[in-house]
Scaffold this motif. Structure first.
Motif, PDB file in Angstrom:
ATOM      1  N   GLY A  98       0.821  -1.218   0.000  1.00  8.98           N
ATOM      2  CA  GLY A  98       0.000   0.000   0.000  1.00  8.98           C
ATOM      3  C   GLY A  98       0.850   1.262   0.000  1.00  8.98           C
ATOM      4  O   GLY A  98       0.610   2.197  -0.771  1.00  8.98           O
ATOM      5  N   ASP A 158      -2.895  -2.966  -6.695  1.00  6.93           N
ATOM      6  CA  ASP A 158      -2.382  -3.448  -5.412  1.00  6.93           C
ATOM      7  C   ASP A 158      -3.440  -4.347  -4.786  1.00  6.93           C
ATOM      8  O   ASP A 158      -4.541  -3.892  -4.489  1.00  6.93           O
ATOM      9  CB  ASP A 158      -2.080  -2.234  -4.512  1.00  6.93           C
ATOM     10  N   ARG A 201      -6.918  -1.347  11.975  1.00  9.57           N
ATOM     11  CA  ARG A 201      -7.648  -2.039  10.913  1.00  9.57           C
ATOM     12  C   ARG A 201      -8.260  -3.314  11.478  1.00  9.57           C
ATOM     13  O   ARG A 201      -7.596  -4.065  12.193  1.00  9.57           O
ATOM     14  CB  ARG A 201      -6.676  -2.378   9.776  1.00  9.57           C
TER      15      ARG A 201
HETATM   16 MG    MG Z   1      -2.559  -3.599   1.554  1.00 13.03          MG
END
Ligand code: MG
Ligand code: ADP
Length: 192
Positions: A16, A86, A135
């Protein structure tokens, strides 16, 4: 340098982070399937409601949902000449789907970059990211499952691209800046 590329590598390899840096340097959109799913979950869309049960446990979202989303995204004008994917493709079936999408548009993939990282390092990175970003899928059991899914379903993709002469491996260890420079050098050499 307008390029069509996919960024491969295990969870926690830094895809990322590097995807947005490369996209900026190359002036192409970074398209992250994980980010798009998370935005849909947060926004409470129909797609978000459908995918939440899979992302929550670190399983892959069913291909039909993922493929349709990527197909739509790649059809947008900003992705016409170049893009950096990605998180897609993530299994061999998705490689075939991407081939079909790109063949229909007459614009084959230029390069598949694999960002490599030691499994112990990635677990550590993901656990510390969990504390910063919170997350939902960065808990230890879910991380472990995501790494298993990666080993079983995603890692084999590299061989497919290697057989086509499209694979470039880049070491993901070191500072963020160092890795970006390494990626840019490897890309320049491959795309030249
Ligand atoms: Mg990622
Ligand atoms: N190409 C894909 N196919 C199926 N599911 C996906 C795909 N990309 C993302 N997902 C779902 O979104 C979750 C988060 O993706 P992502 O942010 O790319 O994770 P990572 O930290 O491994 O890069 C995955 O665990 C999976 O449930």
């Amino acid at each position: 340098m307008s390029a069509r590329l996919v960024l491969l590598g295990p969870p926690g390899a830094g895809k990322g982070t590097q995807a947005s840096r490369l996209a900026e340097r190359l002036a192409i959109p970074a398209i992250s399937t994980g980010d798009i799913f998370r935005a849909n979950i947060t926004g409470g869309t129909e797609l978000g409601r459908k995918v939440q049960e899979y992302t929550a446990v670190g399983a892959l979202v069913p291909d039909e949902l993922t493929n349709a989303m990527v197909r739509d995204r790649l059809a947008q004008a900003d992705a016409r000449d170049g893009f950096l994917l990605d998180g897609y493709p993530r299994n061999v079936a998705q490689v075939g789907e991407l081939d079909d999408i790109l063949a229909a548009a007459g614009r084959p993939l230029d390069v598949a970059v694999e960002l490599t990282a030691d499994p112990e390092v990635v677990v550590e990175r993901l656990l510390s990211r969990a504390q910063i970003e919170g997350r939902a899928d960065d808990t230890e059991p879910v991380i472990r499952h995501r790494l298993e899914v990666y080993a079983l379903q995603t890692a084999p993709i590299s061989q497919v691209y290697e057989d086509r002469g499209l694979l470039v491996r880049v070491d993901g260890l070191g500072s963020v800046d160092d890795v970006t420079e390494r990626l840019m050098l490897a890309l320049a050499a491959h795309l030249a």
